[in-house]
Design a protein around this motif. Structure first.
Motif, PDB file in Angstrom:
ATOM      1  N   ALA A  54      36.056  45.132  67.180  1.00 31.76           N
ATOM      2  CA  ALA A  54      37.162  45.107  68.037  1.00 31.76           C
ATOM      3  C   ALA A  54      36.998  43.626  68.691  1.00 31.76           C
ATOM      4  CB  ALA A  54      37.316  46.024  68.497  1.00 31.76           C
ATOM      5  N   LEU A  55      35.638  43.271  69.413  1.00 30.39           N
ATOM      6  CA  LEU A  55      35.287  42.430  70.233  1.00 30.39           C
ATOM      7  C   LEU A  55      35.563  41.063  69.433  1.00 30.39           C
ATOM      8  CD1 LEU A  55      32.658  43.890  72.630  1.00 30.39           C
ATOM      9  CD2 LEU A  55      34.837  42.798  73.389  1.00 30.39           C
ATOM     10  N   ALA A  56      34.775  41.226  68.322  1.00 28.76           N
ATOM     11  CA  ALA A  56      34.851  40.057  67.425  1.00 28.76           C
ATOM     12  C   ALA A  56      36.459  39.347  66.987  1.00 28.76           C
ATOM     13  CB  ALA A  56      34.163  40.100  66.210  1.00 28.76           C
ATOM     14  N   GLU A  57      37.106  40.366  66.981  1.00 28.22           N
ATOM     15  CA  GLU A  57      38.589  40.093  66.378  1.00 28.22           C
ATOM     16  C   GLU A  57      39.456  40.183  67.796  1.00 28.22           C
ATOM     17  OE1 GLU A  57      38.095  42.583  62.215  1.00 28.22           O
ATOM     18  OE2 GLU A  57      39.223  43.396  64.005  1.00 28.22           O
ATOM     19  N   GLU A  58      38.737  40.385  68.762  1.00 26.21           N
ATOM     20  CA  GLU A  58      39.739  40.485  70.009  1.00 26.21           C
ATOM     21  C   GLU A  58      40.885  41.288  70.005  1.00 26.21           C
ATOM     22  OE1 GLU A  58      40.223  36.079  72.146  1.00 26.21           O
ATOM     23  OE2 GLU A  58      38.969  37.367  73.463  1.00 26.21           O
ATOM     24  N   ASN A  59      40.544  42.411  69.241  1.00 23.28           N
ATOM     25  CA  ASN A  59      41.641  43.505  68.780  1.00 23.28           C
ATOM     26  C   ASN A  59      41.501  44.330  69.952  1.00 23.28           C
ATOM     27  OD1 ASN A  59      43.014  45.812  68.158  1.00 23.28           O
ATOM     28  ND2 ASN A  59      42.544  45.568  66.163  1.00 23.28           N
ATOM     29  N   LEU A  60      42.483  44.247  71.089  1.00 20.60           N
ATOM     30  CA  LEU A  60      42.450  45.195  72.345  1.00 20.60           C
ATOM     31  C   LEU A  60      42.884  46.535  71.973  1.00 20.60           C
ATOM     32  CD1 LEU A  60      44.018  42.436  74.962  1.00 20.60           C
ATOM     33  CD2 LEU A  60      41.576  42.904  74.520  1.00 20.60           C
ATOM     34  N   GLU A  61      43.700  46.793  70.942  1.00 19.11           N
ATOM     35  CA  GLU A  61      44.042  47.909  70.761  1.00 19.11           C
ATOM     36  C   GLU A  61      42.890  48.698  70.239  1.00 19.11           C
ATOM     37  OE1 GLU A  61      47.558  45.719  70.918  1.00 19.11           O
ATOM     38  OE2 GLU A  61      45.689  45.355  69.736  1.00 19.11           O
ATOM     39  N   ASP A  62      42.216  48.316  69.269  1.00 14.23           N
ATOM     40  CA  ASP A  62      40.859  48.980  68.787  1.00 14.23           C
ATOM     41  C   ASP A  62      39.916  49.187  69.839  1.00 14.23           C
ATOM     42  OD1 ASP A  62      40.736  47.968  65.374  1.00 14.23           O
ATOM     43  OD2 ASP A  62      42.130  49.611  66.438  1.00 14.23           O
ATOM     44  N   LEU A  63      39.696  47.940  70.722  1.00 19.18           N
ATOM     45  CA  LEU A  63      38.711  47.978  71.781  1.00 19.18           C
ATOM     46  C   LEU A  63      39.049  49.064  72.847  1.00 19.18           C
ATOM     47  CD1 LEU A  63      36.538  46.731  73.281  1.00 19.18           C
ATOM     48  CD2 LEU A  63      38.059  45.219  74.643  1.00 19.18           C
ATOM     49  N   GLY A  64      40.285  49.466  73.049  1.00 16.55           N
ATOM     50  CA  GLY A  64      40.704  50.649  73.819  1.00 16.55           C
ATOM     51  C   GLY A  64      40.550  51.849  73.295  1.00 16.55           C
ATOM     52  N   LYS A  65      40.667  51.885  71.939  1.00  9.35           N
ATOM     53  CA  LYS A  65      40.428  53.208  71.298  1.00  9.35           C
ATOM     54  C   LYS A  65      39.165  53.595  71.274  1.00  9.35           C
ATOM     55  CE  LYS A  65      42.906  52.363  67.500  1.00  9.35           C
ATOM     56  NZ  LYS A  65      43.152  52.328  66.135  1.00  9.35           N
ATOM     57  N   PHE A  66      37.905  52.424  70.966  1.00 10.87           N
ATOM     58  CA  PHE A  66      36.656  52.814  70.970  1.00 10.87           C
ATOM     59  C   PHE A  66      35.623  52.777  72.111  1.00 10.87           C
ATOM     60  CE2 PHE A  66      37.172  53.804  66.724  1.00 10.87           C
ATOM     61  CZ  PHE A  66      37.857  52.720  65.970  1.00 10.87           C
ATOM     62  N   LEU A  67      36.463  52.534  73.463  1.00  9.21           N
ATOM     63  CA  LEU A  67      35.538  52.540  74.719  1.00  9.21           C
ATOM     64  C   LEU A  67      34.774  53.878  74.669  1.00  9.21           C
ATOM     65  CD1 LEU A  67      38.357  51.160  77.109  1.00  9.21           C
ATOM     66  CD2 LEU A  67      36.458  50.032  76.262  1.00  9.21           C
ATOM     67  N   LYS A  68      33.646  53.922  75.053  1.00 18.42           N
ATOM     68  CA  LYS A  68      32.892  55.095  75.333  1.00 18.42           C
ATOM     69  C   LYS A  68      31.727  54.866  76.178  1.00 18.42           C
ATOM     70  CE  LYS A  68      32.404  59.079  72.596  1.00 18.42           C
ATOM     71  NZ  LYS A  68      32.371  59.763  71.065  1.00 18.42           N
ATOM     72  N   ASN A  69      31.212  55.827  77.174  1.00 16.62           N
ATOM     73  CA  ASN A  69      30.148  55.947  77.973  1.00 16.62           C
ATOM     74  C   ASN A  69      29.608  56.996  78.192  1.00 16.62           C
ATOM     75  OD1 ASN A  69      28.392  55.737  80.251  1.00 16.62           O
ATOM     76  ND2 ASN A  69      29.931  54.833  81.666  1.00 16.62           N
ATOM     77  N   LEU A  70      28.525  57.226  77.817  1.00 13.21           N
ATOM     78  CA  LEU A  70      27.594  58.832  77.568  1.00 13.21           C
ATOM     79  C   LEU A  70      27.410  59.107  79.256  1.00 13.21           C
ATOM     80  CD1 LEU A  70      27.385  58.302  74.689  1.00 13.21           C
ATOM     81  CD2 LEU A  70      25.151  59.077  74.726  1.00 13.21           C
ATOM     82  N   LEU A  71      27.425  58.249  80.129  1.00 12.11           N
ATOM     83  CA  LEU A  71      27.169  58.637  81.396  1.00 12.11           C
ATOM     84  C   LEU A  71      28.143  59.395  82.113  1.00 12.11           C
ATOM     85  CD1 LEU A  71      24.983  55.550  82.824  1.00 12.11           C
ATOM     86  CD2 LEU A  71      24.294  58.110  82.367  1.00 12.11           C
ATOM     87  N   GLU A  72      29.488  59.415  81.422  1.00 14.59           N
ATOM     88  CA  GLU A  72      30.492  60.143  81.793  1.00 14.59           C
ATOM     89  C   GLU A  72      30.341  61.747  82.071  1.00 14.59           C
ATOM     90  OE1 GLU A  72      33.901  59.326  79.476  1.00 14.59           O
ATOM     91  OE2 GLU A  72      34.759  57.667  80.621  1.00 14.59           O
TER      92      GLU A  72
END
Ligand code: SUD
Ligand code: ADP
Length: 288
Positions: A198-216
Protein backbone atom coordinates in the motif's frame (compact mmCIF):
# COMPACT_ATOMS: atom_id res chain seq x y z
CA UNK A 1 21.15 27.06 15.31
CA UNK A 2 17.34 26.57 15.15
CA UNK A 3 16.20 23.02 14.42
CA UNK A 4 12.76 21.63 13.57
CA UNK A 5 12.42 18.26 15.40
CA UNK A 6 9.57 16.32 13.75
CA UNK A 7 7.40 13.92 15.73
CA UNK A 8 6.50 10.47 14.36
CA UNK A 9 3.55 8.14 14.14
CA UNK A 10 3.64 4.37 13.71
CA UNK A 11 1.69 3.27 10.64
CA UNK A 12 2.12 -0.23 11.93
CA UNK A 13 3.72 -1.71 15.02
CA UNK A 14 4.32 -5.43 15.23
CA UNK A 15 6.05 -7.08 18.17
CA UNK A 16 7.96 -10.26 17.43
CA UNK A 17 8.94 -11.28 20.93
CA UNK A 18 10.77 -10.30 24.08
CA UNK A 19 14.59 -10.34 24.16
CA UNK A 20 16.74 -11.51 27.09
CA UNK A 21 17.48 -7.86 27.89
CA UNK A 22 13.78 -7.22 28.45
CA UNK A 23 13.31 -5.14 25.28
CA UNK A 24 10.91 -6.25 22.55
CA UNK A 25 11.81 -6.98 18.92
CA UNK A 26 9.87 -4.56 16.68
CA UNK A 27 8.68 -4.50 13.10
CA UNK A 28 7.28 -1.01 12.65
CA UNK A 29 6.68 1.39 9.76
CA UNK A 30 7.26 4.85 11.17
CA UNK A 31 6.36 8.15 9.55
CA UNK A 32 7.73 11.59 10.46
CA UNK A 33 5.04 14.28 10.54
CA UNK A 34 4.87 18.07 10.25
CA UNK A 35 4.12 18.42 14.00
CA UNK A 36 7.41 18.97 15.85
CA UNK A 37 9.38 20.80 18.50
CA UNK A 38 11.68 23.76 17.88
CA UNK A 39 15.14 23.21 19.36
CA UNK A 40 17.53 26.16 19.60
CA UNK A 41 21.18 25.20 20.25
CA UNK A 42 24.21 27.45 20.83
CA UNK A 43 27.73 26.28 21.82
CA UNK A 44 28.52 26.92 25.50
CA UNK A 45 30.98 25.89 28.22
CA UNK A 46 28.39 24.03 30.27
CA UNK A 47 25.01 22.42 29.51
CA UNK A 48 22.10 24.81 30.03
CA UNK A 49 18.64 23.54 29.09
CA UNK A 50 15.39 25.49 29.01
CA UNK A 51 11.98 24.07 28.08
CA UNK A 52 9.12 26.34 27.00
CA UNK A 53 5.55 25.03 26.70
CA UNK A 54 5.77 21.87 28.84
CA UNK A 55 6.55 20.96 32.42
CA UNK A 56 9.71 18.90 31.89
CA UNK A 57 12.94 18.43 33.83
CA UNK A 58 15.91 20.49 32.57
CA UNK A 59 18.56 18.25 34.12
CA UNK A 60 20.20 15.01 33.01
CA UNK A 61 16.84 13.22 33.07
CA UNK A 62 15.79 15.20 29.99
CA UNK A 63 16.51 13.27 26.78
CA UNK A 64 17.96 16.42 25.16
CA UNK A 65 20.42 16.81 28.06
CA UNK A 66 21.30 13.08 27.84
CA UNK A 67 22.17 13.60 24.17
CA UNK A 68 24.85 16.18 25.05
CA UNK A 69 26.35 13.89 27.70
CA UNK A 70 26.29 10.96 25.26
CA UNK A 71 28.18 13.00 22.64
CA UNK A 72 30.79 14.03 25.23
CA UNK A 73 31.30 10.37 26.18
CA UNK A 74 31.45 9.22 22.55
CA UNK A 75 33.91 11.90 21.35
CA UNK A 76 35.89 12.66 24.51
CA UNK A 77 35.35 16.35 23.67
CA UNK A 78 34.21 18.98 26.23
CA UNK A 79 30.96 19.63 24.38
CA UNK A 80 28.66 22.17 26.04
CA UNK A 81 25.45 23.74 24.80
CA UNK A 82 22.75 26.23 25.62
CA UNK A 83 19.50 24.60 24.49
CA UNK A 84 15.96 25.97 24.39
CA UNK A 85 13.19 23.53 23.51
CA UNK A 86 9.84 24.97 22.45
CA UNK A 87 7.59 21.93 23.02
CA UNK A 88 4.75 21.37 20.59
CA UNK A 89 4.73 17.55 20.64
CA UNK A 90 2.33 16.30 23.35
CA UNK A 91 4.03 14.30 26.12
CA UNK A 92 3.71 10.54 26.61
CA UNK A 93 1.76 10.40 23.40
CA UNK A 94 3.59 7.72 21.42
CA UNK A 95 4.82 10.50 19.11
CA UNK A 96 8.48 10.23 20.24
CA UNK A 97 8.49 13.74 21.63
CA UNK A 98 11.54 13.10 23.81
CA UNK A 99 13.37 11.15 21.13
CA UNK A 100 12.71 13.90 18.57
CA UNK A 101 14.49 16.40 20.84
CA UNK A 102 17.34 14.00 21.54
CA UNK A 103 17.83 13.43 17.80
CA UNK A 104 17.75 17.20 17.12
CA UNK A 105 20.49 17.80 19.72
CA UNK A 106 22.72 15.05 18.30
CA UNK A 107 22.13 16.40 14.79
CA UNK A 108 22.77 20.03 15.78
CA UNK A 109 25.89 19.49 17.93
CA UNK A 110 27.40 17.26 15.24
CA UNK A 111 27.28 20.31 12.93
CA UNK A 112 28.09 23.03 15.47
CA UNK A 113 31.24 21.24 16.67
CA UNK A 114 32.12 19.80 13.21
CA UNK A 115 32.25 16.31 14.71
CA UNK A 116 31.66 14.79 11.24
CA UNK A 117 29.91 11.79 12.77
CA UNK A 118 27.94 9.75 10.21
CA UNK A 119 24.21 9.27 10.73
CA UNK A 120 24.88 5.62 11.60
CA UNK A 121 27.30 6.71 14.34
CA UNK A 122 24.81 9.25 15.71
CA UNK A 123 22.11 6.53 15.64
CA UNK A 124 24.33 4.17 17.62
CA UNK A 125 24.91 6.87 20.24
CA UNK A 126 21.20 7.78 20.25
CA UNK A 127 19.92 4.20 20.54
CA UNK A 128 21.58 3.97 23.95
CA UNK A 129 19.47 6.93 25.13
CA UNK A 130 16.10 6.05 23.66
CA UNK A 131 14.87 3.40 21.20
CA UNK A 132 13.18 5.93 18.89
CA UNK A 133 16.20 8.21 18.32
CA UNK A 134 17.60 6.23 15.34
CA UNK A 135 14.31 6.70 13.47
CA UNK A 136 14.00 10.33 14.56
CA UNK A 137 17.47 11.04 13.13
CA UNK A 138 16.32 9.65 9.77
CA UNK A 139 12.74 10.89 9.65
CA UNK A 140 10.63 10.42 6.51
CA UNK A 141 9.11 6.94 6.09
CA UNK A 142 11.06 3.95 7.35
CA UNK A 143 10.84 0.32 8.39
CA UNK A 144 12.20 0.07 11.94
CA UNK A 145 13.37 -3.24 13.46
CA UNK A 146 15.42 -4.52 16.35
CA UNK A 147 14.47 -2.47 19.42
CA UNK A 148 14.39 0.58 17.18
CA UNK A 149 18.02 0.74 16.08
CA UNK A 150 17.63 -0.88 12.63
CA UNK A 151 16.17 1.76 10.31
CA UNK A 152 15.53 1.02 6.62
CA UNK A 153 14.43 4.06 4.61
CA UNK A 154 11.28 3.56 2.51
CA UNK A 155 10.10 5.81 -0.35
CA UNK A 156 8.67 8.90 1.42
CA UNK A 157 4.88 8.95 1.69
CA UNK A 158 3.83 12.13 -0.14
CA UNK A 159 0.04 11.84 -0.01
CA UNK A 160 -2.47 11.94 2.81
CA UNK A 161 -3.29 13.91 5.93
CA UNK A 162 -3.42 12.79 9.55
CA UNK A 163 -5.71 14.12 12.26
CA UNK A 164 -3.81 13.54 15.50
CA UNK A 165 -5.82 13.35 18.71
CA UNK A 166 -4.07 13.31 22.09
CA UNK A 167 -6.37 12.46 25.04
CA UNK A 168 -5.78 14.35 28.31
CA UNK A 169 -3.69 11.47 29.75
CA UNK A 170 -0.44 9.71 28.80
CA UNK A 171 0.54 6.05 28.58
CA UNK A 172 3.83 4.79 30.01
CA UNK A 173 5.79 3.09 27.21
CA UNK A 174 7.27 0.69 29.72
CA UNK A 175 3.86 -0.27 31.11
CA UNK A 176 2.46 -0.78 27.59
CA UNK A 177 5.20 -3.26 26.73
CA UNK A 178 5.06 -5.00 30.10
CA UNK A 179 1.34 -5.67 29.72
CA UNK A 180 1.92 -7.73 26.59
CA UNK A 181 3.39 -10.51 28.74
CA UNK A 182 1.43 -13.76 28.47
CA UNK A 183 -0.92 -12.49 25.74
CA UNK A 184 -1.51 -14.67 22.65
CA UNK A 185 -0.60 -12.27 19.84
CA UNK A 186 -0.61 -14.81 17.01
CA UNK A 187 -3.81 -13.45 15.47
CA UNK A 188 -3.00 -9.80 16.14
CA UNK A 189 0.01 -9.40 13.83
CA UNK A 190 -0.33 -6.87 10.99
CA UNK A 191 -0.18 -7.99 7.33
CA UNK A 192 3.32 -6.69 6.57
CA UNK A 193 3.26 -7.34 2.82
CA UNK A 194 -0.04 -5.53 2.40
CA UNK A 195 1.12 -2.46 4.35
CA UNK A 196 4.40 -2.28 2.38
CA UNK A 197 2.51 -2.71 -0.90
CA UNK A 198 0.00 0.00 0.00
CA UNK A 199 2.89 2.36 0.84
CA UNK A 200 4.82 1.52 -2.33
CA UNK A 201 1.69 2.23 -4.41
CA UNK A 202 0.72 5.22 -2.22
CA UNK A 203 -2.68 3.50 -2.02
CA UNK A 204 -4.20 5.36 0.93
CA UNK A 205 -7.39 3.26 0.98
CA UNK A 206 -5.38 0.07 1.49
CA UNK A 207 -2.98 1.84 3.88
CA UNK A 208 -5.99 2.83 5.98
CA UNK A 209 -7.30 -0.75 5.91
CA UNK A 210 -4.05 -2.35 7.06
CA UNK A 211 -3.06 0.05 9.89
CA UNK A 212 -2.31 -2.09 12.97
CA UNK A 213 -0.51 -1.58 16.31
CA UNK A 214 -0.10 -4.46 18.77
CA UNK A 215 0.42 -2.06 21.67
CA UNK A 216 -3.23 -1.00 21.38
CA UNK A 217 -4.09 -4.21 23.26
CA UNK A 218 -2.15 -3.13 26.35
CA UNK A 219 -3.05 0.56 26.06
CA UNK A 220 -6.75 -0.36 26.12
CA UNK A 221 -6.13 -2.30 29.33
CA UNK A 222 -4.23 0.62 30.88
CA UNK A 223 -6.94 3.08 29.88
CA UNK A 224 -10.11 1.73 28.19
CA UNK A 225 -10.97 5.30 27.10
CA UNK A 226 -8.49 4.84 24.24
CA UNK A 227 -10.71 2.10 22.75
CA UNK A 228 -13.71 4.45 23.00
CA UNK A 229 -11.81 7.38 21.48
CA UNK A 230 -10.57 5.22 18.58
CA UNK A 231 -14.16 4.23 17.77
CA UNK A 232 -15.23 7.87 17.91
CA UNK A 233 -12.53 8.63 15.32
CA UNK A 234 -13.62 5.68 13.15
CA UNK A 235 -17.24 6.87 13.29
CA UNK A 236 -16.10 10.01 11.46
CA UNK A 237 -15.23 7.77 8.47
CA UNK A 238 -11.50 8.33 7.87
CA UNK A 239 -9.61 5.89 5.63
CA UNK A 240 -8.36 4.34 8.89
CA UNK A 241 -7.40 5.15 12.48
CA UNK A 242 -4.75 3.82 14.87
CA UNK A 243 -2.98 4.53 18.15
CA UNK A 244 0.60 5.67 17.66
CA UNK A 245 3.44 3.81 19.37
CA UNK A 246 2.69 3.11 23.02
CA UNK A 247 -0.01 5.78 23.02
CA UNK A 248 -1.96 7.68 24.11
CA UNK A 249 -2.21 9.66 20.83
CA UNK A 250 -4.48 8.34 18.08
CA UNK A 251 -4.48 9.38 14.43
CA UNK A 252 -6.99 9.24 11.58
CA UNK A 253 -5.77 8.98 7.97
CA UNK A 254 -7.62 11.00 5.30
CA UNK A 255 -7.06 11.41 1.55
CA UNK A 256 -7.36 15.20 1.54
CA UNK A 257 -7.36 18.34 3.68
CA UNK A 258 -11.14 18.83 3.31
CA UNK A 259 -11.86 15.46 4.96
CA UNK A 260 -9.18 16.10 7.59
CA UNK A 261 -10.83 19.40 8.50
CA UNK A 262 -14.27 17.73 8.69
CA UNK A 263 -12.94 15.19 11.17
CA UNK A 264 -10.93 17.82 13.08
CA UNK A 265 -13.97 20.04 13.63
CA UNK A 266 -16.33 17.16 14.43
CA UNK A 267 -13.91 15.83 17.05
CA UNK A 268 -15.15 17.29 20.33
CA UNK A 269 -13.26 15.01 22.71
CA UNK A 270 -11.17 16.57 25.52
CA UNK A 271 -7.43 16.92 24.83
CA UNK A 272 -5.30 18.21 21.95
CA UNK A 273 -5.83 17.79 18.22
CA UNK A 274 -3.74 18.61 15.14
CA UNK A 275 -3.92 18.25 11.37
CA UNK A 276 -0.52 17.15 10.03
CA UNK A 277 1.06 15.85 6.85
CA UNK A 278 3.82 13.30 6.27
CA UNK A 279 7.27 14.94 6.63
CA UNK A 280 9.98 13.58 4.33
CA UNK A 281 12.99 14.42 6.50
CA UNK A 282 14.35 14.25 10.05
CA UNK A 283 15.78 17.13 12.14
CA UNK A 284 15.89 20.19 9.87
CA UNK A 285 18.08 23.26 10.32
CA UNK A 286 15.81 26.31 10.00
CA UNK A 287 18.43 28.92 10.91
CA UNK A 288 22.19 28.69 11.42
C1 SUD B 1 6.72 2.39 21.59
C2 SUD B 1 7.66 3.04 20.65
C3 SUD B 1 7.42 2.52 19.23
O1 SUD B 1 7.88 3.45 18.32
O2 SUD B 1 7.56 4.47 20.57
P1 SUD B 1 6.88 5.54 21.55
O3 SUD B 1 5.51 5.07 21.89
O4 SUD B 1 7.77 5.64 22.75
O5 SUD B 1 6.85 6.82 20.75
C4 SUD B 1 9.12 2.72 21.01
O6 SUD B 1 9.37 1.33 20.89
C5 SUD B 1 9.44 3.11 22.45
O7 SUD B 1 10.74 3.43 22.44
P2 SUD B 1 11.19 4.49 23.54
O8 SUD B 1 10.08 5.44 23.88
O9 SUD B 1 12.45 5.11 23.07
O10 SUD B 1 11.40 3.51 24.72
P3 SUD B 1 12.55 3.70 25.75
O11 SUD B 1 12.35 5.01 26.43
O12 SUD B 1 13.85 3.42 25.09
O13 SUD B 1 12.16 2.50 26.73
C6 SUD B 1 11.07 2.62 27.60
C7 SUD B 1 10.76 1.18 28.01
O14 SUD B 1 9.96 0.57 26.98
C8 SUD B 1 10.32 -0.82 26.85
N1 SUD B 1 10.72 -1.06 25.46
C9 SUD B 1 11.10 -0.02 24.62
C10 SUD B 1 11.42 -0.31 23.30
C11 SUD B 1 11.37 -1.65 22.89
N2 SUD B 1 11.68 -1.98 21.61
N3 SUD B 1 11.01 -2.65 23.74
C12 SUD B 1 10.68 -2.37 25.02
O15 SUD B 1 10.35 -3.29 25.80
C13 SUD B 1 11.46 -1.08 27.83
O16 SUD B 1 10.89 -1.58 29.02
C14 SUD B 1 12.00 0.31 28.09
O17 SUD B 1 12.59 0.42 29.36
N1 ADP C 1 12.73 16.51 25.82
C1 ADP C 1 11.70 15.73 26.24
N2 ADP C 1 10.50 15.81 25.65
C2 ADP C 1 9.47 15.01 26.04
N3 ADP C 1 9.55 14.08 27.02
C3 ADP C 1 10.74 13.97 27.63
C4 ADP C 1 11.86 14.77 27.28
N4 ADP C 1 12.91 14.41 28.07
C5 ADP C 1 12.45 13.44 28.87
N5 ADP C 1 11.15 13.18 28.64
C6 ADP C 1 10.36 12.16 29.36
O1 ADP C 1 10.16 11.08 28.41
C7 ADP C 1 8.89 10.49 28.62
C8 ADP C 1 8.38 10.08 27.28
O2 ADP C 1 8.09 11.27 26.59
P1 ADP C 1 7.75 11.24 25.05
O3 ADP C 1 8.99 10.87 24.28
O4 ADP C 1 7.05 12.52 24.72
O5 ADP C 1 6.69 10.05 24.97
P2 ADP C 1 6.61 8.88 23.91
O6 ADP C 1 7.89 8.10 24.12
O7 ADP C 1 5.37 8.16 24.30
O8 ADP C 1 6.51 9.50 22.57
C9 ADP C 1 8.02 11.57 29.28
O9 ADP C 1 7.37 11.01 30.37
C10 ADP C 1 8.99 12.65 29.74
O10 ADP C 1 8.94 12.77 31.14
Amino acid sequence: MLIFAPAKINLTLDILGKRPDGYHELWSVMQAITLGDLVEIEPAEEINLRVVGADLPVDSTNIAYKAVLALRAATGKAIGASITIRKKIPLEAGLAGGSADGAAVLFGLNKIYNLNLRKEELSEIGAKISADIPFCLNGGTALVQGIGEKVKKLPPLKKGYFVIYKPPFGISTREAYLRLAGKDLTKAHPDREKILKALAEENLEDLGKFLKNLLEISAWEINPEIYKYKNELLNLKPLGALMSGSGSALFALTENLKKAKEIYYQLTLPGQKFIVRPYAAGPTCLKL
